[in-house]
Design a protein around this motif. Sequence first.
Motif, PDB file in Angstrom:
ATOM      1  N   GLU A 264      35.425  27.136  29.653  1.00 22.03           N
ATOM      2  CA  GLU A 264      34.000  27.433  29.642  1.00 22.03           C
ATOM      3  C   GLU A 264      33.368  27.149  31.000  1.00 22.03           C
ATOM      4  OE1 GLU A 264      30.504  28.871  28.789  1.00 22.03           O
ATOM      5  OE2 GLU A 264      32.252  29.036  27.475  1.00 22.03           O
ATOM      6  N   ALA A 265      33.790  26.064  31.654  1.00 24.44           N
ATOM      7  CA  ALA A 265      33.276  25.762  32.995  1.00 24.44           C
ATOM      8  C   ALA A 265      33.670  26.848  33.981  1.00 24.44           C
ATOM      9  CB  ALA A 265      33.812  24.402  33.458  1.00 24.44           C
ATOM     10  N   LEU A 266      34.883  27.366  33.856  1.00 21.11           N
ATOM     11  CA  LEU A 266      35.344  28.445  34.731  1.00 21.11           C
ATOM     12  C   LEU A 266      34.521  29.708  34.510  1.00 21.11           C
ATOM     13  CD1 LEU A 266      39.180  27.867  34.263  1.00 21.11           C
ATOM     14  CD2 LEU A 266      37.883  27.394  36.339  1.00 21.11           C
ATOM     15  N   ARG A 267      34.306  30.063  33.262  1.00 24.15           N
ATOM     16  CA  ARG A 267      33.530  31.275  32.974  1.00 24.15           C
ATOM     17  C   ARG A 267      32.092  31.134  33.485  1.00 24.15           C
ATOM     18  NH1 ARG A 267      36.337  30.716  27.831  1.00 24.15           N
ATOM     19  NH2 ARG A 267      38.093  32.164  27.806  1.00 24.15           N
ATOM     20  N   SER A 268      31.540  29.931  33.387  1.00 21.10           N
ATOM     21  CA  SER A 268      30.176  29.703  33.869  1.00 21.10           C
ATOM     22  C   SER A 268      30.078  29.891  35.380  1.00 21.10           C
ATOM     23  CB  SER A 268      29.715  28.293  33.497  1.00 21.10           C
ATOM     24  OG  SER A 268      29.645  28.142  32.093  1.00 21.10           O
ATOM     25  N   ALA A 269      31.203  29.734  36.067  1.00 24.11           N
ATOM     26  CA  ALA A 269      31.231  29.925  37.519  1.00 24.11           C
ATOM     27  C   ALA A 269      31.556  31.357  37.905  1.00 24.11           C
ATOM     28  CB  ALA A 269      32.252  28.981  38.146  1.00 24.11           C
ATOM     29  N   GLY A 270      31.660  32.245  36.919  1.00 22.19           N
ATOM     30  CA  GLY A 270      31.956  33.645  37.203  1.00 22.19           C
ATOM     31  C   GLY A 270      33.436  33.952  37.308  1.00 22.19           C
ATOM     32  N   ILE A 271      34.266  33.015  36.861  1.00 22.27           N
ATOM     33  CA  ILE A 271      35.713  33.195  36.911  1.00 22.27           C
ATOM     34  C   ILE A 271      36.184  33.818  35.595  1.00 22.27           C
ATOM     35  CG2 ILE A 271      37.919  31.973  37.032  1.00 22.27           C
ATOM     36  CD1 ILE A 271      36.441  29.811  38.685  1.00 22.27           C
ATOM     37  N   ARG A 272      37.037  34.830  35.707  1.00 23.32           N
ATOM     38  CA  ARG A 272      37.626  35.420  34.503  1.00 23.32           C
ATOM     39  C   ARG A 272      38.666  34.449  33.958  1.00 23.32           C
ATOM     40  NH1 ARG A 272      36.677  39.468  38.232  1.00 23.32           N
ATOM     41  NH2 ARG A 272      35.789  41.427  37.445  1.00 23.32           N
ATOM     42  N   ALA A 273      38.467  33.913  32.762  1.00 27.37           N
ATOM     43  CA  ALA A 273      39.369  32.921  32.187  1.00 27.37           C
ATOM     44  C   ALA A 273      40.101  33.507  30.991  1.00 27.37           C
ATOM     45  CB  ALA A 273      38.591  31.671  31.768  1.00 27.37           C
ATOM     46  N   ALA A 274      41.417  33.571  31.088  1.00 26.59           N
ATOM     47  CA  ALA A 274      42.237  34.134  30.021  1.00 26.59           C
ATOM     48  C   ALA A 274      42.403  33.141  28.880  1.00 26.59           C
ATOM     49  CB  ALA A 274      43.605  34.520  30.569  1.00 26.59           C
ATOM     50  N   THR A 275      42.613  33.649  27.690  1.00 29.20           N
ATOM     51  CA  THR A 275      42.852  32.801  26.531  1.00 29.20           C
ATOM     52  C   THR A 275      44.338  32.628  26.249  1.00 29.20           C
ATOM     53  OG1 THR A 275      42.634  34.723  25.071  1.00 29.20           O
ATOM     54  CG2 THR A 275      40.651  33.382  25.450  1.00 29.20           C
ATOM     55  N   ASN A 276      45.184  33.419  26.927  1.00 27.98           N
ATOM     56  CA  ASN A 276      46.635  33.243  26.831  1.00 27.98           C
ATOM     57  C   ASN A 276      47.261  33.763  28.121  1.00 27.98           C
ATOM     58  OD1 ASN A 276      47.568  36.175  26.427  1.00 27.98           O
ATOM     59  ND2 ASN A 276      46.051  35.937  24.776  1.00 27.98           N
ATOM     60  N   PRO A 277      48.480  33.329  28.443  1.00 30.53           N
ATOM     61  CA  PRO A 277      49.086  33.719  29.722  1.00 30.53           C
ATOM     62  C   PRO A 277      49.229  35.223  29.919  1.00 30.53           C
ATOM     63  CG  PRO A 277      50.296  31.903  28.733  1.00 30.53           C
ATOM     64  CD  PRO A 277      49.320  32.384  27.698  1.00 30.53           C
ATOM     65  N   SER A 278      49.514  35.948  28.845  1.00 28.25           N
ATOM     66  CA  SER A 278      49.751  37.386  28.972  1.00 28.25           C
ATOM     67  C   SER A 278      48.495  38.161  29.348  1.00 28.25           C
ATOM     68  CB  SER A 278      50.326  37.931  27.659  1.00 28.25           C
ATOM     69  OG  SER A 278      51.592  37.358  27.399  1.00 28.25           O
ATOM     70  N   GLU A 279      47.338  37.565  29.127  1.00 32.71           N
ATOM     71  CA  GLU A 279      46.084  38.232  29.450  1.00 32.71           C
ATOM     72  C   GLU A 279      45.765  38.185  30.943  1.00 32.71           C
ATOM     73  OE1 GLU A 279      41.354  38.012  28.088  1.00 32.71           O
ATOM     74  OE2 GLU A 279      42.794  36.524  27.346  1.00 32.71           O
ATOM     75  N   VAL A 280      46.438  37.288  31.670  1.00 33.85           N
ATOM     76  CA  VAL A 280      46.107  37.079  33.082  1.00 33.85           C
ATOM     77  C   VAL A 280      46.301  38.344  33.903  1.00 33.85           C
ATOM     78  CG1 VAL A 280      46.721  35.827  35.187  1.00 33.85           C
ATOM     79  CG2 VAL A 280      46.553  34.599  33.013  1.00 33.85           C
ATOM     80  N   ALA A 281      47.454  39.014  33.748  1.00 31.91           N
ATOM     81  CA  ALA A 281      47.725  40.214  34.538  1.00 31.91           C
ATOM     82  C   ALA A 281      46.679  41.295  34.280  1.00 31.91           C
ATOM     83  CB  ALA A 281      49.125  40.738  34.235  1.00 31.91           C
ATOM     84  N   GLU A 282      46.244  41.409  33.028  1.00 29.34           N
ATOM     85  CA  GLU A 282      45.217  42.389  32.683  1.00 29.34           C
ATOM     86  C   GLU A 282      43.902  42.071  33.405  1.00 29.34           C
ATOM     87  OE1 GLU A 282      42.639  43.656  28.716  1.00 29.34           O
ATOM     88  OE2 GLU A 282      44.630  42.775  28.486  1.00 29.34           O
ATOM     89  N   LEU A 283      43.528  40.785  33.428  1.00 27.44           N
ATOM     90  CA  LEU A 283      42.288  40.384  34.103  1.00 27.44           C
ATOM     91  C   LEU A 283      42.399  40.551  35.620  1.00 27.44           C
ATOM     92  CD1 LEU A 283      41.287  37.217  32.039  1.00 27.44           C
ATOM     93  CD2 LEU A 283      40.334  39.531  31.883  1.00 27.44           C
ATOM     94  N   VAL A 284      43.578  40.313  36.169  1.00 21.20           N
ATOM     95  CA  VAL A 284      43.776  40.521  37.606  1.00 21.20           C
ATOM     96  C   VAL A 284      43.612  41.996  37.942  1.00 21.20           C
ATOM     97  CG1 VAL A 284      45.462  40.469  39.484  1.00 21.20           C
ATOM     98  CG2 VAL A 284      45.222  38.492  37.969  1.00 21.20           C
ATOM     99  N   ALA A 285      44.222  42.874  37.160  1.00 16.45           N
ATOM    100  CA  ALA A 285      44.084  44.316  37.390  1.00 16.45           C
ATOM    101  C   ALA A 285      42.618  44.717  37.331  1.00 16.45           C
ATOM    102  CB  ALA A 285      44.899  45.089  36.351  1.00 16.45           C
ATOM    103  N   GLU A 286      41.880  44.149  36.403  1.00 17.82           N
ATOM    104  CA  GLU A 286      40.454  44.420  36.284  1.00 17.82           C
ATOM    105  C   GLU A 286      39.699  43.936  37.512  1.00 17.82           C
ATOM    106  OE1 GLU A 286      37.175  42.132  33.745  1.00 17.82           O
ATOM    107  OE2 GLU A 286      38.488  43.324  32.468  1.00 17.82           O
ATOM    108  N   ALA A 287      40.045  42.742  37.994  1.00 10.27           N
ATOM    109  CA  ALA A 287      39.372  42.190  39.169  1.00 10.27           C
ATOM    110  C   ALA A 287      39.650  43.014  40.427  1.00 10.27           C
ATOM    111  CB  ALA A 287      39.813  40.736  39.400  1.00 10.27           C
ATOM    112  N   LEU A 288      40.842  43.613  40.474  1.00  7.61           N
ATOM    113  CA  LEU A 288      41.223  44.429  41.624  1.00  7.61           C
ATOM    114  C   LEU A 288      40.716  45.864  41.498  1.00  7.61           C
ATOM    115  CD1 LEU A 288      44.899  43.195  42.118  1.00  7.61           C
ATOM    116  CD2 LEU A 288      42.920  42.660  43.575  1.00  7.61           C
ATOM    117  N   GLY A 289      40.094  46.142  40.364  1.00 10.90           N
ATOM    118  CA  GLY A 289      39.559  47.494  40.155  1.00 10.90           C
ATOM    119  C   GLY A 289      40.571  48.467  39.634  1.00 10.90           C
ATOM    120  N   GLY A 290      41.695  47.931  39.090  1.00 13.68           N
ATOM    121  CA  GLY A 290      42.753  48.807  38.601  1.00 13.68           C
ATOM    122  C   GLY A 290      42.675  49.051  37.118  1.00 13.68           C
TER     123      GLY A 290
END
Length: 290
Positions: A264-290
Motif C-alpha cells: 500500500e505504501a508503494l502504491r501511494s508513491a505511484g509505484i505499480r505493486a504486484a500481488t504475485n510474482p507472475s504479475e510483475v512482467a505484465e506491469l513492467v510491459a505496461e510501464a514500458l508502454g508495451g
Amino acid sequence: MAILVDDGTRLLVQGITGREGAFHTGRMLESGTNVVAGVTPGKGGQDYEGVPVFDTVAGAVEATGANASVIFVPPPFAADAIFESLDSGMSTVCCITEGIPVHDMMRVADYIGTKDATLIGPNCPGVLSPGKANVSIMPRDIFSPGKVGVVSRSGTLTYQIVNELTQRGIGQSTAVGIGGDPIIGTNFIEILGKFEEDPETDCVVMIGEIGGNAEQLAADYVRSEMKTPVVAYIAGFTAPEGKTMGHAGAIVSGGESTAEAKSEALRSAGIRAATNPSEVAELVAEALGG
C-alpha cells in the motif's frame, strides 16, 4: 550501460579454491566475466582454470589491477575478507557468504562509510549485467540484455521474475541482489539512485520482503527523486506474525512490516505493486508502454 559491474570489471574471487568459490568461478568464466585473480591465504602461486591465485587481496590487485571482488569465505572470516577488499580499493564488493555474525557486520557497517566503494550483501546472490559481467551465483541463462533494472532482497524471487521478463522479451540492464540480512552493505535507495542515473535503464523492478521499513523508505525516495518508473513485488502476504521467513531480516512484527502495508505504501508513491510474482512482467510491459 549497466550499474556496478560491466565489461570493464576486472574481478577477483576471494575463496577461489574452496568448493563454492571454485564452482561459481567456473560459471562466471563461462559467462565471459573477466576474472583476473583469486585469493586464498597460503595458496598463492597456484591457479584455477588459468586464474592466478594470490595470498592477499593487496598482492592480487597490485599484480592484476582487479577493481571488483566477490567473496566466498566462511562466515567467521568473511568480515575480514570484506575489510581486505575495501582497503585494497575495490569499487564493488559482493559478499555471497551467508551466516556472518551480526556483530561482525556492525563493524563492517561502521567502516564502509569511510570508503568510496559499494558493498553488496552479505547473504546475497550478487550482481549480474547480462552480456557484460557476472559477479554472482545467479543462473545466467535466464537473463537477456535490455533496459530493466532489478533490485531485490530475495535471490529465488529474482530468478523467477527475471525469467518471466526474459520469456516476455523484456531484457535487463543489471540485476542486484542486496541480501536479506538485518545489516547489509547497500540498501534499496542506493541502488534505485544508480538506476535512476543510468540512461539505459528505462524501468526498475524492486523485490521486497516482509520485515523492517526498507520498502517504505524506498517508496518515499521514488516519489521524491525518481522519474524512472518502478514496479514492485513484496513477498510474504501469507506470513504469520512473529515468524522469521527465510531471511534473518524477514520477520513480521505487525503494522507497517507486513506485505500488505508495504504494498500500500508503494502504491501511494505511484509505484505499480504486484500481488504475485507472475504479475510483475505484465506491469513492467505496461510501464514500458508495451
